[in-house]
Design an enzyme around this catalytic site. Structure first.
Site, PDB file in Angstrom:
ATOM      1  N   ASP A 216      -2.738   5.981   5.076  1.00 20.14           N
ATOM      2  CA  ASP A 216      -3.788   6.882   4.601  1.00 20.14           C
ATOM      3  C   ASP A 216      -4.711   7.356   5.726  1.00 20.14           C
ATOM      4  O   ASP A 216      -4.664   6.853   6.847  1.00 20.14           O
ATOM      5  CB  ASP A 216      -4.610   6.213   3.476  1.00 20.14           C
ATOM      6  CG  ASP A 216      -4.926   4.743   3.764  1.00 20.14           C
ATOM      7  OD1 ASP A 216      -4.890   4.336   4.935  1.00 20.14           O
ATOM      8  OD2 ASP A 216      -5.211   4.012   2.809  1.00 20.14           O
TER       9      ASP A 216
ATOM     10  N   ASN B 117     -10.173  -3.805  -5.871  1.00 24.06           N
ATOM     11  CA  ASN B 117      -9.827  -3.326  -7.215  1.00 24.06           C
ATOM     12  C   ASN B 117      -8.316  -3.164  -7.390  1.00 24.06           C
ATOM     13  O   ASN B 117      -7.863  -2.548  -8.336  1.00 24.06           O
ATOM     14  CB  ASN B 117     -10.532  -1.991  -7.501  1.00 24.06           C
ATOM     15  CG  ASN B 117     -10.104  -0.887  -6.543  1.00 24.06           C
ATOM     16  OD1 ASN B 117      -9.256  -1.102  -5.665  1.00 24.06           O
ATOM     17  ND2 ASN B 117     -10.668   0.294  -6.711  1.00 24.06           N
TER      18      ASN B 117
ATOM     19  N   HIS C 141      -6.275  -1.602  -5.252  1.00 25.97           N
ATOM     20  CA  HIS C 141      -5.656  -0.403  -4.671  1.00 25.97           C
ATOM     21  C   HIS C 141      -4.750  -0.765  -3.499  1.00 25.97           C
ATOM     22  O   HIS C 141      -4.945  -1.761  -2.801  1.00 25.97           O
ATOM     23  CB  HIS C 141      -6.678   0.696  -4.333  1.00 25.97           C
ATOM     24  CG  HIS C 141      -7.522   0.490  -3.122  1.00 25.97           C
ATOM     25  ND1 HIS C 141      -8.814   0.950  -3.059  1.00 25.97           N
ATOM     26  CD2 HIS C 141      -7.289  -0.090  -1.918  1.00 25.97           C
ATOM     27  CE1 HIS C 141      -9.324   0.655  -1.873  1.00 25.97           C
ATOM     28  NE2 HIS C 141      -8.414   0.023  -1.159  1.00 25.97           N
TER      29      HIS C 141
ATOM     30  N   GLU D  62      -6.083   4.484  -6.116  1.00 23.41           N
ATOM     31  CA  GLU D  62      -7.054   3.770  -6.934  1.00 23.41           C
ATOM     32  C   GLU D  62      -6.491   3.477  -8.329  1.00 23.41           C
ATOM     33  O   GLU D  62      -5.483   4.073  -8.739  1.00 23.41           O
ATOM     34  CB  GLU D  62      -8.329   4.622  -7.060  1.00 23.41           C
ATOM     35  CG  GLU D  62      -8.988   4.981  -5.721  1.00 23.41           C
ATOM     36  CD  GLU D  62      -9.780   3.825  -5.094  1.00 23.41           C
ATOM     37  OE1 GLU D  62      -9.495   2.652  -5.396  1.00 23.41           O
ATOM     38  OE2 GLU D  62     -10.688   4.128  -4.279  1.00 23.41           O
TER      39      GLU D  62
HETATM   40  C1  GLP Z   1      -9.033   0.210   2.417  1.00 25.42           C
HETATM   41  C2  GLP Z   1      -7.705   0.886   2.860  1.00 25.42           C
HETATM   42  C3  GLP Z   1      -6.537   0.073   2.443  1.00 25.42           C
HETATM   43  C4  GLP Z   1      -6.844  -1.360   2.804  1.00 25.42           C
HETATM   44  C5  GLP Z   1      -7.876  -1.893   1.849  1.00 25.42           C
HETATM   45  C6  GLP Z   1      -8.395  -3.282   2.199  1.00 25.42           C
HETATM   46  O1  GLP Z   1      -9.823   1.033   1.655  1.00 25.42           O
HETATM   47  N1  GLP Z   1      -7.516   2.223   2.428  1.00 25.42           N
HETATM   48  O2  GLP Z   1      -5.362   0.559   3.064  1.00 25.42           O
HETATM   49  O3  GLP Z   1      -5.693  -2.135   2.694  1.00 25.42           O
HETATM   50  O4  GLP Z   1      -8.917  -0.964   1.665  1.00 25.42           O
HETATM   51  O5  GLP Z   1      -9.222  -3.260   3.311  1.00 25.42           O
HETATM   52  P1  GLP Z   1      -9.642  -4.535   4.114  1.00 25.42           P
HETATM   53  O6  GLP Z   1      -8.425  -5.019   4.797  1.00 25.42           O
HETATM   54  O7  GLP Z   1     -10.694  -4.072   5.071  1.00 25.42           O
HETATM   55  O8  GLP Z   1     -10.149  -5.526   3.115  1.00 25.42           O
END
Ligand code: GLP
Length: 242
Positions: free
Chosen positions: A68, A137, A139, A144
């Site tokens: 992303d 959540n 995702h 989402e």
């Molecule tokens: C973000 C990214 C995801 C990521 C997730 C967890 O918003 N878009 O690809 O895996 O949230 O993030 P983190 O590893 O900082 O907890």
């Protein structure tokens, strides 16, 4: 079916993931890797760089597709995922620049950008190994809750909890983009193999729901249960409620 590997802590999670990725990199002639951002894979990327420096692996023949990118953030914006990937991994290894792919969040025609990105992935047949983090959540990528499991790469709206969670990287919450381009759930599911990483108690609810809950579009990661080759590497804190 999810294969769950429990590890002690963040370092062990990063180490285990690194072992698995190096193993796949060595066995594939032209590995196509799907990569993730966020705090979770930072330790893994650090270890991969070390393995590269020790000449254990090369990325000359590898190709990468990131999950992303924020809409509106240019490559040189320190909060863009392009910038993150370059700082945390790409600039330290020998991957040819033209083999690195992230959606362009500043494309004039975002819909075309999404379709082109999807086509580029299809042109490689499939992603050999997709790395995933887990949103609180549920995702995956920026897909989402409520996103159809049939989704392809598209422009998505970020929900409030995601904007809050990611605001820690920005000066102010008002600076957090409200939209992103995300690889679709169907696209992710077409990967040959998936590794999902989770560390810390902030992920405990989500991991419990992933392991024990139903497959439902309300919880995007749950679709992974229908994939034939998924490994969840989670530490004790993340598994505390499972
Ligand atoms: C973000 C990214 C995801 C990521 C997730 C967890 O918003 N878009 O690809 O895996 O949230 O993030 P983190 O590893 O900082 O907890």
């Amino acid at each position: 079916m999810l294969k769950v590997i429990q590890v002690k802590d963040y370092d062990d999670m990063s180490e285990k993931a690194c072992e698995m990725i190096i193993d796949r990199l060595k066995s594939l002639e032209n590995p196509v890797l799907g990569l993730a951002t966020g705090s979770t894979p930072e330790g893994l990327y650090q270890r991969i760089i070390e393995k590269y420096e020790q000449k254990e692996i090369s990325f000359q023949n590898a190709m990468t597709f990131n999950l992303d990118e924020y809409v509106g953030l240019a490559k040189d914006d320190p909060n863009s995922y392009y910038y993150y990937m370059n700082e945390k991994l790409f600039k330290h290894i020998d991957i040819p620049k033209e083999r690195i792919h992230l959606p362009n969040g500043t494309a004039a025609d975002l819909e075309k950008e999404c379709n082109d990105y999807e086509q580029l992935i299809h042109a490689q047949n499939h992603i050999d190994l997709q790395l995933l983090g887990l949103g609180v959540n549920g995702h995956i990528g920026f897909n989402e809750p409520g996103t159809p499991f049939s989704s392809r790469t598209s422009v998505v709206d970020l929900v409030e909890s995601t904007i809050n969670a990611n605001s820690r990287f920005f000066d102010s919450i008002d600076d957090v983009p409200t939209q992103a381009i995300s690889m679709g759930i169907k696209t992710i599911m077409e990967s040959q193999e998936i590794i999902l990483l989770a560390s810390g108690d902030s992920k405990a609810e989500a991991i419990a729901r992933l392991i024990n809950g139903e497959v439902s579009e309300d919880f995007p990661a749950s679709i992974l249960k229908n994939h034939k080759r998924v490994t969840v590497i989670a530490d004790e804190a993340a598994l505390a409620k499972a």
